[in-house]
Design an enzyme around this catalytic site. Sequence first.
Site, mmCIF file in Angstrom:
data_model
loop_
_atom_site.group_PDB
_atom_site.id
_atom_site.type_symbol
_atom_site.label_atom_id
_atom_site.label_comp_id
_atom_site.label_asym_id
_atom_site.label_seq_id
_atom_site.Cartn_x
_atom_site.Cartn_y
_atom_site.Cartn_z
ATOM 1 N N LYS B 67 8.836 24.917 32.654
ATOM 2 C CA LYS B 67 8.802 25.621 33.635
ATOM 3 C C LYS B 67 6.935 26.088 33.646
ATOM 4 O O LYS B 67 5.943 25.699 32.572
ATOM 5 C CB LYS B 67 9.086 27.081 33.151
ATOM 6 N N SER B 142 14.185 33.937 37.348
ATOM 7 C CA SER B 142 12.552 33.255 37.504
ATOM 8 C C SER B 142 11.991 31.890 37.332
ATOM 9 O O SER B 142 11.417 31.343 37.957
ATOM 10 C CB SER B 142 10.972 34.118 36.825
ATOM 11 N N SER B 166 15.427 35.741 33.838
ATOM 12 C CA SER B 166 15.093 35.003 34.180
ATOM 13 C C SER B 166 15.418 33.596 33.624
ATOM 14 O O SER B 166 14.970 32.105 33.752
ATOM 15 C CB SER B 166 13.534 34.400 34.578
#
Lengths: 96, 478, 481
Positions: B67, B142, B166
């Site tokens: 990420k 997210s 997330s």
Amino acid sequence: MIDREQVLHVARLSRLALSEAELERMAGELSHVLEHVDRIAELDLDEVEPTTHVVALENVLREDEPRPSWPREQILEPAPDPDEGAFRVPSPQAEA
Amino acid sequence: MSEALELTVAEAARRIAAGELGREEYLRAWQEAAAADSLNAYLWTAEGGDGSQQAEGPLAGVPIAVKDIFTTEGVPTTAGSRILEGYQPPYTSTAVRRLHEAGATLLGKTNMDEFAMGSSNENSAYGPVLNPWDPTRVPGGSSGGSAAAVAGGLAPCAIGTDTGGSIRQPASLCGIVGMKPTYGAISRYGMIAFASSLDQCGPLTRDVTDAALLLAAMEGRDPCDSTSVGIPGGIELPGREDLRGLRFGVPVELAGDGMEAGVRASFEATLEQIEQLGGELDEVPLPHAEHGISAYYVLAPAEASTNLARYDGVRYGLRAEGDDLLEMYERTRAEGFGEEVKRRIMLGTYALSSGYYEAYYGRAQRVRTRIVEDYARAFEAVDFVVTPTSPSVAFELGAKTDDPLAMYLNDFFTVPMPLAGIPAISIPAGLAEPEGGGPRLPVGFQLAAPAFAEAGLLDAAYALEQAIGFDAKPGQER
Amino acid sequence: MSGAELEAVIGLEIHVQLATRTKMFCACELSFGDEPNVHTCPVCLAHPGVLPVPNRRAIEFALQIAAALECEVAQGSIFHRKNYFYPDNPKAYQISQYDSPLATGGRLGEVRIHRVHLEEDAAKMIHVGESGRIHGSGASLVDFNRAGTPLVEIVSEPDLRSAAQVREWAQLLRTTVRQRGVSDVNMDEGSLRCDATVSVRPAGSEELGTKTELKNMNSFRFLERGVGAELERQRELVSAGEPVTQETLHFDPSSGSLTTLRSKEEEHDYRYLPEPDLVPLVPTAEMLKSARASLPELPAARIARYEGELGLAADVAALLASDPRTAAYFEQAIGAGEAEPRVVANWVTGELAAVLREGGGGGGPADSKVAPESLADLIGLVASKRISHGAGKTVLAMIAADGGDPAELVEREGLAQISDDAELGGVVEAAIETNPEAAEQVRLGNQKAVGALVGAVMRETKGRADGGAVTRLIREKLGLA
Ligand SMILES: [Mg+2]
Ligand SMILES: [Zn+2]
């Protein structure tokens, strides 16, 4: 709930320039969220301690031993306005 | 080679170590797959072989999608924000460094909601990520890029961060495994902060074993993070086949509304499988769970408002010119941050501001205490608390963008665990038709355990995963 | 109401930079006067993803200051974030302590201490003129070398009553902190910074008047002048029946005047919140004990100890104990050898003092080239009769001039004492032969004449002969023993 003036004040505290339209919309959206959040106002929490952290640690410290600092060229590389080995910023107040 | 891309990480690593699978070849195949990303899952992908990779280690030869919230020295790191466009950190995060030390290679940096604020990945400054099961739908957020990459065959595994769901929610919406470890299990050093008392790194993988493998490599105390502890006793690969003697608590409050019919049906079917495996079901009260969203949407924005104050156009990142300092600050931040980030900065600043602190931040901290106590009491009666991961399957792009509160309420099942600091895992439980019809989409099942009980959590999730036998793939349903 | 009847009420807020090696939350080395931005790293530049880890020694130093100020140390304290935007504040929050400080409620002299807490210093900004890029606007350059330096903030109660007292008390505080060795406490270099809150009230009143805050008084003289000027201003206002406005004033040393610092109202809303990146500080019993143990002994207590425990004469004890550095030297010398404290004390105040006086250096033993360990070694050589007392003085003078190791010097200069009868016997016989009158006098019972013979032996042996053995041999050779 939260009016335009308050939104403006918070935007200044946050250093965010908001347009008129953004101000209006933000006031509505924040009010909507805060209305939901306000449900916690009904709870009896007088005797409850606040939780800042869930880790049960204390005194996590570092020895006072130096490590090399970063080369200046490297730390100035991403600077928007490097100047004479320093970070240049506009003055706090514009001169009239 | 396409066959090798079907392998789990554990199996690929085994074959590489045994010399049955060429390491360079395997890496190149994944690099080609990542480069062919049509989901906007990646913001940056690696090219060419990686000479620096560790020859040995449990993850030797395994490419990993990371990420874009983790700093990677010399590799662009944006946290999905315009304010960090082009920023190349001078150092690498501890989580990524540990993966490197275990032999893994950086495959690419994945798209995400800006500064991890969002549940749909529509808040990225670099465009939304598409769900591999249905490109008109969101992958969740997210860590949407990481989830879509793993589910869409663009990466064998990925890491993400979970502050209010997330990792687990996008894993659920994309039909993969996602785990949020106990707060403090993995170092936060180099993980760009959203809400420091909640943020935790974790794996997004095809199965539970791979999640354990990644967790084992990353966990541990880090002198650079005062709040890190590691997992006492470490992590072993799961192998449990039944759930005998284990008690699973279903929150009493779950009977409430807001859940899609398909999600409810899948959840109930999984509960039956738990019983078939010898597990015991029980109801547990979590009376303050309903206030989790309220507490979360005060505490997380409050911490975020101060964490994001450093993006000021002085030392790195975007700067918009202004006639004086104040104007430079206000323009830089107005141009650099997206709408949702601004909204949360405003919300958090308000909650901390003079005259409102006690009513919002102070009260939210006390609600948090209640939630911690709720779980402590529940774990006296049961070993795990189980819920659906998300009240709905993947929703359509744009469906909730106009209503921030509706988007926030979607996090109902995932916010209490970070508030309590406890670990939780989402595993694919089946497929369900979305409300309003259409091809069936993945549903996630969530298990939460007491702090640092990761080993037991992974074991139970593994047994359940074996029993469920989820083997659907994106594209097959259409 | 006349100004003379108005009582001054003054409190000080003092920032002390700690003399640790590294910064408060990162391992960058502290520096003063280096090139800009050569002591920085991702942590003190607040790059994305970094985390603070507190410096153990900074906490120990702060605890020492708290102990010196007789404060009560909190069983647990936490750090807070103090939020404000400014280029010298890289995270846009300062890690400080707020409602849970390290220590509270102490005292120094007649002034009560309100609290003592830990925080980090800001960067330095140098204002430069026109940037040339944007028309009509100036610019500043930011140097982050200082950013993150550990600071202890000391807040006094408003117990000071005059500008002169403010100066005296600030100097007392400086001496107190300096004695601990935890800070340079230098106002010129900014390692000691004083702000003052000033108000006036009718003498005898318990109520507090409206106070103003004074900043930027970077010497003790300016501190006194600034506070004095503000007191005068307030007294005039109040005497004229005009109100004092609550504001922050900036002292201009060149003109001696005070100017109002313009500030926007929102700048006072620091939105403090507990720092989630740090865990609580809970000073252990051991940490507290060592902080207290490091309190310097007061001279009077030390004199008493030297007399009582070490058996020194009162005048010698006073000589050694009045200067802490001399006392430390003396105690190190005792610790480094086997000699009685009294013997060591005599060497320090006698032979060493004489040698240093003759050398003309002017400094005390602690400033000399004679390390306390060397002195202990030398005393040991004399006590074990490896060298004579006279040779000991010679060696001491050599070390004081050029340094060196006593044993090596004794070896190099051939100063080892001769106490062997066979070797000394010849020299004694020769001395009797060349001094027949003196020898005859001794034989006749004039004991003083022995000195001339001993002197001759000593001249011949360059002072290396054992005086006792020489006297005995002379008497033997003359048939007196
Ligand atoms: Mg301060
Ligand atoms: Zn540093």
